[in-house]
Design a protein around this motif. Structure first.
Motif, PDB file in Angstrom:
ATOM      1  N   GLY A   5      35.078  31.219  45.818  1.00 58.39           N
ATOM      2  CA  GLY A   5      34.803  30.623  44.736  1.00 58.39           C
ATOM      3  C   GLY A   5      36.461  29.984  43.961  1.00 58.39           C
ATOM      4  O   GLY A   5      37.156  29.775  43.912  1.00 58.39           O
ATOM      5  N   ILE A   6      35.815  28.686  42.989  1.00 58.46           N
ATOM      6  CA  ILE A   6      36.997  27.868  42.501  1.00 58.46           C
ATOM      7  C   ILE A   6      36.023  28.038  41.277  1.00 58.46           C
ATOM      8  O   ILE A   6      35.461  27.776  40.142  1.00 58.46           O
ATOM      9  N   ALA A   7      36.671  28.540  40.320  1.00 61.76           N
ATOM     10  CA  ALA A   7      37.056  28.557  38.759  1.00 61.76           C
ATOM     11  C   ALA A   7      37.600  27.845  38.215  1.00 61.76           C
ATOM     12  O   ALA A   7      38.707  27.554  38.395  1.00 61.76           O
ATOM     13  N   VAL A  15      41.489  29.596  42.615  1.00 59.80           N
ATOM     14  CA  VAL A  15      41.109  30.076  43.938  1.00 59.80           C
ATOM     15  C   VAL A  15      40.837  31.234  44.873  1.00 59.80           C
ATOM     16  O   VAL A  15      41.901  31.760  44.600  1.00 59.80           O
ATOM     17  N   GLU A  16      39.727  31.143  44.563  1.00 64.45           N
ATOM     18  CA  GLU A  16      39.460  32.738  45.074  1.00 64.45           C
ATOM     19  C   GLU A  16      39.336  32.836  47.132  1.00 64.45           C
ATOM     20  O   GLU A  16      37.474  31.833  46.593  1.00 64.45           O
ATOM     21  N   VAL A  26      42.932  35.033  51.290  1.00 63.24           N
ATOM     22  CA  VAL A  26      44.140  35.036  52.077  1.00 63.24           C
ATOM     23  C   VAL A  26      44.637  35.155  50.130  1.00 63.24           C
ATOM     24  O   VAL A  26      43.367  36.050  49.485  1.00 63.24           O
ATOM     25  N   ALA A  27      45.299  35.533  49.858  1.00 64.60           N
ATOM     26  CA  ALA A  27      45.918  35.732  48.602  1.00 64.60           C
ATOM     27  C   ALA A  27      45.702  34.869  47.455  1.00 64.60           C
ATOM     28  O   ALA A  27      45.196  33.751  47.896  1.00 64.60           O
ATOM     29  N   PRO A  28      45.020  35.079  46.322  1.00 68.11           N
ATOM     30  CA  PRO A  28      44.366  33.871  44.958  1.00 68.11           C
ATOM     31  C   PRO A  28      45.053  32.933  44.686  1.00 68.11           C
ATOM     32  O   PRO A  28      46.536  33.303  44.746  1.00 68.11           O
ATOM     33  N   ALA A  95      36.686  33.326  39.806  1.00 70.25           N
ATOM     34  CA  ALA A  95      36.356  32.456  40.834  1.00 70.25           C
ATOM     35  C   ALA A  95      36.012  33.712  42.431  1.00 70.25           C
ATOM     36  O   ALA A  95      35.348  33.537  42.992  1.00 70.25           O
ATOM     37  N   ARG A  96      36.459  35.045  41.424  1.00 69.57           N
ATOM     38  CA  ARG A  96      36.289  36.416  42.286  1.00 69.57           C
ATOM     39  C   ARG A  96      34.673  36.289  42.448  1.00 69.57           C
ATOM     40  O   ARG A  96      33.925  36.723  43.357  1.00 69.57           O
ATOM     41  N   VAL A  97      34.239  36.286  41.014  1.00 69.20           N
ATOM     42  CA  VAL A  97      32.962  36.474  41.050  1.00 69.20           C
ATOM     43  C   VAL A  97      31.956  35.693  41.978  1.00 69.20           C
ATOM     44  O   VAL A  97      30.829  34.894  42.104  1.00 69.20           O
TER      45      VAL A  97
END
Length: 347
Positions: A5-7, A15-16, A26-28, A95-97
């Motif tokens: 996801g890109i916020a 990015v997450e 990967v790490a955010p 981004a996680r959503v």
């Protein structure tokens, strides 16, 4: 498969990435708006090192990353408002959503390609918003603040470039314009103005015009009036910090609009400048076709739409010399969009 996801926010992008089990792959990461080309390369490297394809989800208020991602062959999917929880006042959902929505229900999201454009599947919302906006457009026209083109009585045209500035391609556009001694107008997005103020000053120092193109290049029918006003005002503030003044013209992303958002401009705000010649450079049809689209469609007073940011615009740069030469051969005089839309004074 991986899911990303890109916020966006006032600071840039978040990015997450999660795996098929919903665990972080990967790490955010966080990225300034000027680093979208690096972000594109990062996703390519992620796919190569993991050996897994990655489905990337963006929402409709984030219109500045899909062009470069799709041009690089990455898988981009659009999440519409009904797929997501309520957004914050200024910014997208986290981004996680977005990554989790892609993981749990990718089939409900819309695949986006460079050729289709980012609003594929929303045609009725697009055209319906334009139809419903007619009364507001008429009010703005009566107020002298609505311009799809300039006067048809003068052989003047305006070259306009949307979605920049870009740290590389905008300079190439400026070099070509300088070679021919013609002005243009740059409808910049606030995220890029904030991230690249030196490039904005470079455009200003060369004598070109500016327009406000919102902060994050959203699909306006999906914004509330307050969200729209923040997009305009934050971009104007970024211009003021960079060059000490705000643009007097505004161009809606994609040309999309709604009466709710345009209503915010009736009493105050910049005038609207659309276009009557679309180069279609966003679809990357090749420099020759871009040139043909412009030169076949141009008329006195034309506002010509091109792009210097928001995607792979190398074809636009390659087409620009032939476009300028063709306009000059046809005895057209290039002016800024402000000059094209100015009402001539008596005498």
């Amino acid at each position: 498969m991986l899911y990303a996801g890109i916020a966006w926010s006032a600071e840039g992008y978040e990015v997450e990435v999660v795996d098929a089990a919903g665990e972080p792959a990967v790490a955010p990461t966080r990225w300034e708006a000027s680093r979208v080309p690096e972000l594109t390369d990062w996703f390519g490297a992620l796919e190569r090192t993991s050996g897994l394809p990655c489905a990337i989800a963006v929402e409709t208020t984030c219109g500045l990353v899909d062009g470069l991602l799709t041009a690089a062959g990455l898988r981009v999917h659009r999440a519409d408002p009904w797929h997501l929880p309520e957004r914050p006042g200024f910014g997208s959902v986290p981004a996680r959503v977005l990554a989790e929505r892609a993981r749990s229900d990718l089939a409900t999201l819309t695949p986006v390609t460079a050729e289709s454009g980012s609003q594929i599947g929303r045609e009725e919302d697009y055209h319906g918003g334009i139809r419903r906006s007619a009364p507001v457009e008429e009010a703005l026209t009566r107020a002298g603040r609505w311009f799809p083109h300039g006067s048809r009585e003068r052989r003047e045209v305006a070259l306009t470039f949307d979605d920049g500035p870009d740290p590389v391609l905008t300079r190439e556009v400026l070099a070509i314009l300088d070679r021919y001694g013609v002005p243009a107008t740059f409808f910049c997005v606030g995220m890029h103005v904030q991230a690249l103020p030196d490039e904005v000053r470079r455009i200003a120092d060369a004598g070109h015009g500016f327009g406000n193109h919102t902060w994050s290049h959203p699909f306006l029918p999906d914004l509330t009036p307050r969200e729209f006003r923040l997009q305009i005002d934050r971009t104007s503030e970024a211009f003021d910090r960079a060059i000490g003044r705000a643009p007097t013209l505004f161009r809606p992303p994609y040309g999309a609009r709604s009466p709710e958002t345009l209503g915010e401009l009736i009493d105050a705000g910049p005038a609207l400048a659309l276009w009557d010649v679309d180069s279609w450079d966003w679809a990357r049809p090749g420099p020759e076709k871009i040139t043909g689209k412009v030169l076949d469609g141009v008329r006195p007073g034309s506002m010509i739409l091109m792009h210097d940011g928001g995607g792979d615009r190398r074809e636009t740069v390659r087409a620009l010399p032939a476009i300028v030469e063709g306009l000059l051969e046809r005895d057209f005089h290039c002016v800024t969009a402000d000059a094209l839309t100015a009402v001539p004074k008596a005498g």
